[in-house]
Design a protein around this motif. Sequence first.
Motif, PDB file in Angstrom:
ATOM      1  N   SER A  20       0.844  -1.200   0.000  1.00  0.00           N
ATOM      2  CA  SER A  20       0.000   0.000   0.000  1.00  0.00           C
ATOM      3  C   SER A  20       0.877   1.247   0.000  1.00  0.00           C
ATOM      4  O   SER A  20       0.641   2.196  -0.749  1.00  0.00           O
ATOM      5  CB  SER A  20      -0.908   0.019   1.231  1.00  0.00           C
ATOM      6  OG  SER A  20      -1.474   1.302   1.382  1.00  0.00           O
ATOM      7  N   ALA A  21       1.888   1.222   0.847  1.00  0.00           N
ATOM      8  CA  ALA A  21       2.715   2.417   0.993  1.00  0.00           C
ATOM      9  C   ALA A  21       3.563   2.661  -0.263  1.00  0.00           C
ATOM     10  O   ALA A  21       3.653   3.786  -0.750  1.00  0.00           O
ATOM     11  CB  ALA A  21       3.625   2.262   2.217  1.00  0.00           C
ATOM     12  N   ILE A  22       4.159   1.592  -0.781  1.00  0.00           N
ATOM     13  CA  ILE A  22       5.059   1.759  -1.924  1.00  0.00           C
ATOM     14  C   ILE A  22       4.256   1.763  -3.209  1.00  0.00           C
ATOM     15  O   ILE A  22       3.505   0.828  -3.483  1.00  0.00           O
ATOM     16  CB  ILE A  22       6.092   0.617  -1.967  1.00  0.00           C
ATOM     17  CG1 ILE A  22       6.962   0.672  -0.713  1.00  0.00           C
ATOM     18  CG2 ILE A  22       6.950   0.719  -3.230  1.00  0.00           C
ATOM     19  CD1 ILE A  22       7.737  -0.574  -0.472  1.00  0.00           C
ATOM     20  N   GLY A  23       4.388   2.816  -3.961  1.00  0.00           N
ATOM     21  CA  GLY A  23       3.617   2.900  -5.197  1.00  0.00           C
ATOM     22  C   GLY A  23       4.040   4.129  -5.964  1.00  0.00           C
ATOM     23  O   GLY A  23       5.197   4.552  -5.922  1.00  0.00           O
ATOM     24  N   LEU A  24       3.079   4.737  -6.622  1.00  0.00           N
ATOM     25  CA  LEU A  24       3.388   5.917  -7.428  1.00  0.00           C
ATOM     26  C   LEU A  24       3.910   7.053  -6.564  1.00  0.00           C
ATOM     27  O   LEU A  24       4.659   7.900  -7.024  1.00  0.00           O
ATOM     28  CB  LEU A  24       2.142   6.354  -8.177  1.00  0.00           C
ATOM     29  CG  LEU A  24       1.609   5.298  -9.154  1.00  0.00           C
ATOM     30  CD1 LEU A  24       0.258   5.713  -9.693  1.00  0.00           C
ATOM     31  CD2 LEU A  24       2.596   5.098 -10.284  1.00  0.00           C
ATOM     32  N   GLY A  25       3.491   7.068  -5.303  1.00  0.00           N
ATOM     33  CA  GLY A  25       3.979   8.100  -4.389  1.00  0.00           C
ATOM     34  C   GLY A  25       5.496   8.095  -4.330  1.00  0.00           C
ATOM     35  O   GLY A  25       6.130   9.148  -4.264  1.00  0.00           O
ATOM     36  N   ASN A  26       6.084   6.901  -4.342  1.00  0.00           N
ATOM     37  CA  ASN A  26       7.533   6.812  -4.226  1.00  0.00           C
ATOM     38  C   ASN A  26       8.238   7.127  -5.541  1.00  0.00           C
ATOM     39  O   ASN A  26       9.269   7.775  -5.561  1.00  0.00           O
ATOM     40  CB  ASN A  26       7.943   5.400  -3.797  1.00  0.00           C
ATOM     41  CG  ASN A  26       7.244   4.978  -2.546  1.00  0.00           C
ATOM     42  OD1 ASN A  26       6.022   4.856  -2.526  1.00  0.00           O
ATOM     43  ND2 ASN A  26       7.979   4.787  -1.485  1.00  0.00           N
ATOM     44  N   VAL A 100      -9.720   9.539   0.454  1.00  0.00           N
ATOM     45  CA  VAL A 100      -9.051   8.423  -0.221  1.00  0.00           C
ATOM     46  C   VAL A 100      -9.725   8.135  -1.565  1.00  0.00           C
ATOM     47  O   VAL A 100      -9.074   7.741  -2.530  1.00  0.00           O
ATOM     48  CB  VAL A 100      -8.992   7.179   0.701  1.00  0.00           C
ATOM     49  CG1 VAL A 100     -10.272   6.398   0.709  1.00  0.00           C
ATOM     50  CG2 VAL A 100      -7.826   6.286   0.319  1.00  0.00           C
ATOM     51  N   ILE A 103      -8.234  10.609  -3.817  1.00  0.00           N
ATOM     52  CA  ILE A 103      -6.843  10.243  -4.125  1.00  0.00           C
ATOM     53  C   ILE A 103      -6.849   9.183  -5.215  1.00  0.00           C
ATOM     54  O   ILE A 103      -6.121   9.268  -6.206  1.00  0.00           O
ATOM     55  CB  ILE A 103      -6.108   9.730  -2.863  1.00  0.00           C
ATOM     56  CG1 ILE A 103      -5.896  10.863  -1.866  1.00  0.00           C
ATOM     57  CG2 ILE A 103      -4.757   9.108  -3.245  1.00  0.00           C
ATOM     58  CD1 ILE A 103      -5.194  10.455  -0.587  1.00  0.00           C
ATOM     59  N   PHE A 224       1.206  11.105   2.144  1.00  0.00           N
ATOM     60  CA  PHE A 224       0.722  10.394   0.956  1.00  0.00           C
ATOM     61  C   PHE A 224       1.485   9.080   0.810  1.00  0.00           C
ATOM     62  O   PHE A 224       0.907   8.012   0.597  1.00  0.00           O
ATOM     63  CB  PHE A 224       0.944  11.296  -0.264  1.00  0.00           C
ATOM     64  CG  PHE A 224       0.585  10.688  -1.582  1.00  0.00           C
ATOM     65  CD1 PHE A 224      -0.711  10.271  -1.856  1.00  0.00           C
ATOM     66  CD2 PHE A 224       1.551  10.546  -2.577  1.00  0.00           C
ATOM     67  CE1 PHE A 224      -1.035   9.722  -3.100  1.00  0.00           C
ATOM     68  CE2 PHE A 224       1.220  10.004  -3.816  1.00  0.00           C
ATOM     69  CZ  PHE A 224      -0.070   9.588  -4.067  1.00  0.00           C
ATOM     70  N   SER A 225       2.800   9.157   0.968  1.00  0.00           N
ATOM     71  CA  SER A 225       3.624   7.983   0.735  1.00  0.00           C
ATOM     72  C   SER A 225       3.348   6.876   1.748  1.00  0.00           C
ATOM     73  O   SER A 225       3.403   5.699   1.409  1.00  0.00           O
ATOM     74  CB  SER A 225       5.101   8.381   0.767  1.00  0.00           C
ATOM     75  OG  SER A 225       5.863   7.379   0.152  1.00  0.00           O
ATOM     76  N   LEU A 226       3.051   7.250   2.994  1.00  0.00           N
ATOM     77  CA  LEU A 226       2.754   6.208   3.984  1.00  0.00           C
ATOM     78  C   LEU A 226       1.253   5.907   4.065  1.00  0.00           C
ATOM     79  O   LEU A 226       0.807   5.232   4.976  1.00  0.00           O
ATOM     80  CB  LEU A 226       3.306   6.603   5.354  1.00  0.00           C
ATOM     81  CG  LEU A 226       4.814   6.441   5.522  1.00  0.00           C
ATOM     82  CD1 LEU A 226       5.245   6.805   6.938  1.00  0.00           C
ATOM     83  CD2 LEU A 226       5.265   5.016   5.223  1.00  0.00           C
ATOM     84  N   SER A 227       0.492   6.380   3.119  1.00  0.00           N
ATOM     85  CA  SER A 227      -0.961   6.101   3.047  1.00  0.00           C
ATOM     86  C   SER A 227      -1.688   6.512   4.330  1.00  0.00           C
ATOM     87  O   SER A 227      -2.514   5.766   4.851  1.00  0.00           O
ATOM     88  CB  SER A 227      -1.218   4.608   2.806  1.00  0.00           C
ATOM     89  OG  SER A 227      -0.435   4.073   1.790  1.00  0.00           O
ATOM     90  N   VAL A 230      -6.265   8.462   6.082  1.00  0.00           N
ATOM     91  CA  VAL A 230      -7.509   8.182   5.377  1.00  0.00           C
ATOM     92  C   VAL A 230      -8.114   6.831   5.754  1.00  0.00           C
ATOM     93  O   VAL A 230      -9.082   6.398   5.157  1.00  0.00           O
ATOM     94  CB  VAL A 230      -7.286   8.248   3.854  1.00  0.00           C
ATOM     95  CG1 VAL A 230      -6.966   9.659   3.436  1.00  0.00           C
ATOM     96  CG2 VAL A 230      -6.171   7.314   3.425  1.00  0.00           C
ATOM     97  N   SER A 332      -5.588  -0.829  -1.879  1.00  0.00           N
ATOM     98  CA  SER A 332      -5.699  -0.456  -0.464  1.00  0.00           C
ATOM     99  C   SER A 332      -6.556   0.798  -0.298  1.00  0.00           C
ATOM    100  O   SER A 332      -7.118   1.042   0.763  1.00  0.00           O
ATOM    101  CB  SER A 332      -4.312  -0.251   0.144  1.00  0.00           C
ATOM    102  OG  SER A 332      -3.772   0.994  -0.233  1.00  0.00           O
ATOM    103  N   GLN A 387      -4.764  15.042   4.059  1.00  0.00           N
ATOM    104  CA  GLN A 387      -4.092  13.932   4.759  1.00  0.00           C
ATOM    105  C   GLN A 387      -3.384  14.339   6.057  1.00  0.00           C
ATOM    106  O   GLN A 387      -3.621  13.711   7.090  1.00  0.00           O
ATOM    107  CB  GLN A 387      -3.118  13.213   3.820  1.00  0.00           C
ATOM    108  CG  GLN A 387      -3.838  12.277   2.852  1.00  0.00           C
ATOM    109  CD  GLN A 387      -2.868  11.351   2.129  1.00  0.00           C
ATOM    110  OE1 GLN A 387      -2.177  11.776   1.226  1.00  0.00           O
ATOM    111  NE2 GLN A 387      -2.810  10.092   2.534  1.00  0.00           N
TER     112      GLN A 387
END
Length: 449
Positions: A20-26, A100, A103, A224-227, A230, A332, A387
């Motif tokens: 969930s945390a790792i994604g486009l945010g990173n 969310v 988002i 955002f990066s750690l979700s 929300v 997520s 957030q």
Amino acid sequence: MADRGEFSSRFGFLMAAAGSAIGLGNIWGFPTNAASNGGAAFLLVYLVLVFGLAWPALMAELIIGRHAQANAVRALQGLARGPFTRRLGTFVGFAGILTVSLILSFYAIIGGWMLAWAVEAPARLLGLDAVSSWLRTDAVPRNALFDALFMGLTILIIMAGVRNGIEKWGTRLMPSLILILLCLIAYVLTLEGAMDGLAAYLIPDFSEALDPQLIINALGQAFFSLSLGVGTMLIYGSYISQRESLSTVGWMVAALDTSFAFLAGLLILPAMYVALASGVEIFDADGALVAGPGLIVVVLPALFDTMGGAGGFISFAFFILMSIAALTSSISMLEVPVAYVVETRGISRHRATLGIGMLITVISLTIVANFGVLFDSVVTLTTEYSQPLLGLFFAVFVGWIWHRKGVLEELQKGHAGVEHTLFWKWWPFYIRYICPLAILAVYVQLLRG
Ligand code: PFF
């Protein structure tokens, strides 16, 4: 209450929460923000804020989630001490659901870009030049098609339920993504211009680090990066077994997530300067990014193009992995409104997922059609305004409304003797005073513009 399921192992949870945390945010959000905020200064402030504010807030959400075993609205209502805090809980929970969903509606657009670029390389390798150039061109029909496709995939995975859906996807992906990132970093650093990018990323100009706009962007990016804020991590917390130490898994999620962002920066910033050295316009006269949110789909394809024949395969592998990383985050997100509706309205999971998923798709397509007007505003509203503010309320719930004894009892499950650890010595104080005050300070800056 619906059967909530539980992760079969620490690894399963860790991979799913990290998923969930790792994604486009990173790989999209962090490097784009860093590139438009002075590189190393942004990295520095980001690291301070992730470990100083976002990680403690992540702990609050995980603890509430495992304690309450419910969606965010119910969980916060359950901690309330009277009618006012109960209403506050309802409000924060609903604001999280709304945030969310918004988002997801912008996230699916970037996720769609990843899918489009993943299909582009095979099209080119097969000699379908017209298809390839259509896929390369940023235009509404392409973006709408792949946006809808991304949402469709998200909906399908959520329909499969917790274990089948989330756990399976989470556990398989991450190692390959790290590997490909490392290879790309090694490659890019051999190219002309890369060292300028590395310097821009790693040598901070400390005077820039105090720029209020940079701090606001970095805080939004960290949450955002750690979700956070929300209810996503709250739901994931509710799936963690009572035999696990929450402080350990929370720490691991934050560390993994931040490592990915750091690595993505090591790739994208040098790649930008490589592109710059070969004549691609990256900054305009004022030093702002020409490509804006499209930065990574300008510099990465330019990088892959320098690789000759191998470039197509690597581009395919990279964008497929990115698409999957984006999906383990988007599922997520969709889980939050779906879990709420399933648990409180007694609607079947199938129907809830389809209904809510379609609604978000419509909002997302509206943003695609009005990208220039809507995209940045929705990103700013959700990640910078909403957030962190919701995170502040989670901190208030844990620090002020829930009894300290209750918090400790929850932490002691799966971690005997946690009351003697360093974590318990500083975190309760921190979440009670420092987190709310620091977030508030940034927020005041934000409102003052
Ligand atoms: N943390 C995800 C990313 O960095 O890509 C984005 C995200 C996922 C934000 C889930 C919010 C959320 F609830």
